[in-house]
Design a protein around this motif. Structure first.
Motif, PDB file in Angstrom:
ATOM      1  N   PHE A 192       0.811  -1.218   0.000  1.00 48.03           N
ATOM      2  CA  PHE A 192       0.000   0.000   0.000  1.00 48.03           C
ATOM      3  C   PHE A 192       0.847   1.273   0.000  1.00 48.03           C
ATOM      4  CE2 PHE A 192      -3.573  -2.494   2.352  1.00 48.03           C
ATOM      5  CZ  PHE A 192      -3.884  -3.135   1.160  1.00 48.03           C
ATOM      6  N   HIS A 193       2.185   1.118   0.013  1.00 45.99           N
ATOM      7  CA  HIS A 193       3.124   2.249  -0.066  1.00 45.99           C
ATOM      8  C   HIS A 193       2.858   3.301   1.031  1.00 45.99           C
ATOM      9  CE1 HIS A 193       4.380   0.553  -3.878  1.00 45.99           C
ATOM     10  NE2 HIS A 193       3.119   0.563  -4.294  1.00 45.99           N
ATOM     11  N   MET A 194       2.617   2.832   2.256  1.00 43.85           N
ATOM     12  CA  MET A 194       2.316   3.746   3.357  1.00 43.85           C
ATOM     13  C   MET A 194       3.553   4.121   4.168  1.00 43.85           C
ATOM     14  SD  MET A 194      -1.280   2.105   4.737  1.00 43.85           S
ATOM     15  CE  MET A 194      -1.499   3.349   5.994  1.00 43.85           C
ATOM     16  N   GLY A 195       4.699   3.469   3.911  1.00 43.52           N
ATOM     17  CA  GLY A 195       5.929   3.817   4.612  1.00 43.52           C
ATOM     18  C   GLY A 195       5.832   3.587   6.112  1.00 43.52           C
ATOM     19  N   VAL A 196       6.410   4.526   6.892  1.00 37.93           N
ATOM     20  CA  VAL A 196       6.423   4.367   8.354  1.00 37.93           C
ATOM     21  C   VAL A 196       5.008   4.408   8.939  1.00 37.93           C
ATOM     22  CG1 VAL A 196       8.773   5.230   8.667  1.00 37.93           C
ATOM     23  CG2 VAL A 196       6.859   6.844   8.683  1.00 37.93           C
ATOM     24  N   GLY A 198       2.453   2.985   7.678  1.00 31.49           N
ATOM     25  CA  GLY A 198       1.953   1.621   7.566  1.00 31.49           C
ATOM     26  C   GLY A 198       2.447   0.753   8.707  1.00 31.49           C
ATOM     27  N   ALA A 199       3.708   0.941   9.097  1.00 31.82           N
ATOM     28  CA  ALA A 199       4.258   0.184  10.221  1.00 31.82           C
ATOM     29  C   ALA A 199       3.506   0.518  11.509  1.00 31.82           C
ATOM     30  CB  ALA A 199       5.745   0.488  10.382  1.00 31.82           C
ATOM     31  N   ALA A 200       3.218   1.801  11.709  1.00 31.24           N
ATOM     32  CA  ALA A 200       2.495   2.226  12.904  1.00 31.24           C
ATOM     33  C   ALA A 200       1.066   1.683  12.903  1.00 31.24           C
ATOM     34  CB  ALA A 200       2.473   3.751  12.991  1.00 31.24           C
ATOM     35  N   LEU A 201       0.403   1.735  11.745  1.00 25.71           N
ATOM     36  CA  LEU A 201      -0.978   1.249  11.654  1.00 25.71           C
ATOM     37  C   LEU A 201      -1.045  -0.259  11.930  1.00 25.71           C
ATOM     38  CD1 LEU A 201      -3.926   1.887  10.994  1.00 25.71           C
ATOM     39  CD2 LEU A 201      -3.413   1.466   8.575  1.00 25.71           C
ATOM     40  N   ALA A 202      -0.074  -1.011  11.416  1.00 24.63           N
ATOM     41  CA  ALA A 202      -0.029  -2.456  11.675  1.00 24.63           C
ATOM     42  C   ALA A 202       0.104  -2.727  13.168  1.00 24.63           C
ATOM     43  CB  ALA A 202       1.141  -3.078  10.913  1.00 24.63           C
ATOM     44  N   THR A 203       0.927  -1.932  13.849  1.00 27.13           N
ATOM     45  CA  THR A 203       1.120  -2.100  15.296  1.00 27.13           C
ATOM     46  C   THR A 203      -0.165  -1.820  16.058  1.00 27.13           C
ATOM     47  OG1 THR A 203       3.471  -1.515  15.149  1.00 27.13           O
ATOM     48  CG2 THR A 203       2.421  -1.271  17.296  1.00 27.13           C
ATOM     49  N   VAL A 204      -0.842  -0.724  15.732  1.00 24.13           N
ATOM     50  CA  VAL A 204      -2.070  -0.349  16.447  1.00 24.13           C
ATOM     51  C   VAL A 204      -3.176  -1.383  16.217  1.00 24.13           C
ATOM     52  CG1 VAL A 204      -3.929   1.360  16.531  1.00 24.13           C
ATOM     53  CG2 VAL A 204      -1.546   2.108  16.505  1.00 24.13           C
TER      54      VAL A 204
END
Length: 446
Positions: A192-196, A198-204
């Motif tokens: 989805f090319h969300m960068g950092v 995307g990493a934060a959203l995956a964690t939440v």
């Protein structure tokens, strides 16, 4: 494992220590290791973007540590207390403690979210974000803050289940979120090319899933039910939570302060590459220590329950059992970490300067790995038997009382090497403090 109240009491007070602690520790070790893996997942996948992205994720780590610290405050505080109450057969008070600890954690999580959004830019600056990392740091931070209430409360339910002797149920909740996080990271970051972000959203999202599963688990079998009618936010329960949970708050809170300081000074002596290298070492050290903490958390319910039941011989036996086997394990980890340090750092970020700095820091850290068993388990002993002041001092030692002065004093003398060796010396001094503090309480157990 489902047990009646009578069977739970007998299970925790009569099962041989060399069988009981491993039975409770193995699910917790698995939970801690998998949690560490999904904590490292952000660093691993973001490392494929840039050194600045790796640094940005590392800069937000102290905020995540503060959120976890509040969860551990309420989780360990209420968990230690309710376990001693169950050992003393005070079931009504145990139910009230569980619900009150959970409610306070939700309130604290919401306060962190609100305060974080109001002070987003000042917090990013305080964390040490440079011109090159400021945008990504804020992008990652603002999403992590949204998950604060779920993070704090999931730690509470997890610890309450564990202190009731239900380590398997606690493991399932944490494990589920971890698997989701590792799966979502590459999807959000690259697909989805969300960068950092995307990493934060995956964690939440993984934290919310863990929270939901743990909440369902807490309402099964004979587990203490969380009920709003049992919430009593009064002086008695707040003091009990502080007494049992303050050591965890100090440990995590000071870890946050020292990490900020470490990032700022590392950046001063080595720029973004030094911040990235030290961030990777911090995550790797957390992974190595997670197995130890998981093992110790298998000891905690045994310790607090039997201490409440006045079976202090079992408390002492469990303590020395854990010291022996944790030290042997840490020696093996130290050897592996020292030998393969460059390969470990390169796995996260294939940048020669990052590898050079990180490998040297990891080797210093590996030297003191074998000392951590006595340090961590002494803290857990003091915390579990309700010695809040001693436990708070002990938990502050490794990440605060000794580490912060080392970070301030050593770099002006040794340069970047001083930053890299700071944690090793903090561990040495912490061991010197741990031995007399734990043994003074052991000698009182007759």
């Amino acid at each position: 494992m489902k047990k009646s109240k009578k069977n739970r009491y007998e299970y925790l007070t009569t099962t041989p220590i060399n069988r009981l602690i491993p039975a409770l520790a193995i699910p917790t070790i698995i939970s801690m290791l998998v949690t560490s893996i999904y904590n490292m997942a952000d660093t691993f996948f973001v490392g494929k973007i840039s050194t600045q992205a790796t640094a940005a994720v590392g800069l937000v780590l102290p905020v995540m540590a503060v959120i976890q610290a509040l969860g551990f405050l309420c989780g360990h505080g209420s968990g230690n207390c309710l376990s001693r109450m169950l050992g003393a057969k005070k079931n009504k008070e145990a139910s009230e403690m569980a619900s009150t600890g959970f409610a306070i954690s939700i309130i604290l999580g919401l306060m962190i979210t609100l305060a974080g959004y109001l002070l987003l830019t000042p917090i990013a600056s305080l964390l040490g974000a440079s011109h090159g990392t400021m945008s990504m740091t804020k992008e990652y931070l603002k999403i992590i803050l949204l998950g604060a209430p779920f993070t704090t409360s999931q730690f509470v339910i997890n610890n309450q289940l564990r202190f009731q002797g239900n380590a398997n149920q606690a493991m399932i909740g944490i494990l589920s979120g971890a698997v989701i996080n590792v799966a979502l990271d590459p999807l959000f970051i690259f697909t989805f090319h969300m960068g950092v972000a995307g990493a934060a959203l995956a964690t939440v999202m993984s934290q919310f899933i863990s929270f939901t599963i743990l909440l369902i688990q807490s309402r099964q079998g004979e587990n203490i039910r969380l009920n709003i009618k049992n919430v009593h936010i009064n002086k008695y329960y707040i003091l009990e939570i502080l007494n049992g949970g303050a050591p965890s708050l100090f440990r995590q809170g000071l870890a946050s302060v020292s990490t900020v300081l470490l990032n700022v000074i590392a950046g001063k002596y080595g720029g973004d590459a030094a911040i990235a290298g030290m961030s990777v070492v911090t995550k790797v050290a957390m992974f190595a220590g997670s197995a130890l903490i998981g093992f110790g958390q298998g000891f905690q319910p045994v310790c607090s329950f039997n201490y409440g039941a006045k079976l202090t011989k079992r408390v002492k036996e469990g303590f020395f059992f854990c010291i022996k086997y944790s030290t042997l394990f840490l020696i093996l980890m130290a050897v592996a970490g020292y030998i393969y340090a460059p390969d470990i750092i390169r796995f996260f970020r294939n940048d020669n300067e990052v590898v050079k700095i990180g490998a040297k820091a990891l080797r210093f850290q590996a030297i003191s790995f074998p000392l951590m068993g006595c340090i961590v388990l002494s803290n857990m002993l003091l915390q579990s038997i309700g010695k809040g002041v001693k436990a708070s001092i002990m938990s502050s030692a490794r990440n605060g009382i000794f580490l912060i002065p080392c970070i301030i004093i050593l770099p002006p003398i040794f340069g970047l090497t001083g930053v890299e060796m700071s944690q090793m010396w903090a561990d040495v001094f912490s061991l010197i403090m741990a031995i007399p503090m734990s043994m003074s309480e052991i000698k009182k157990m007759k």
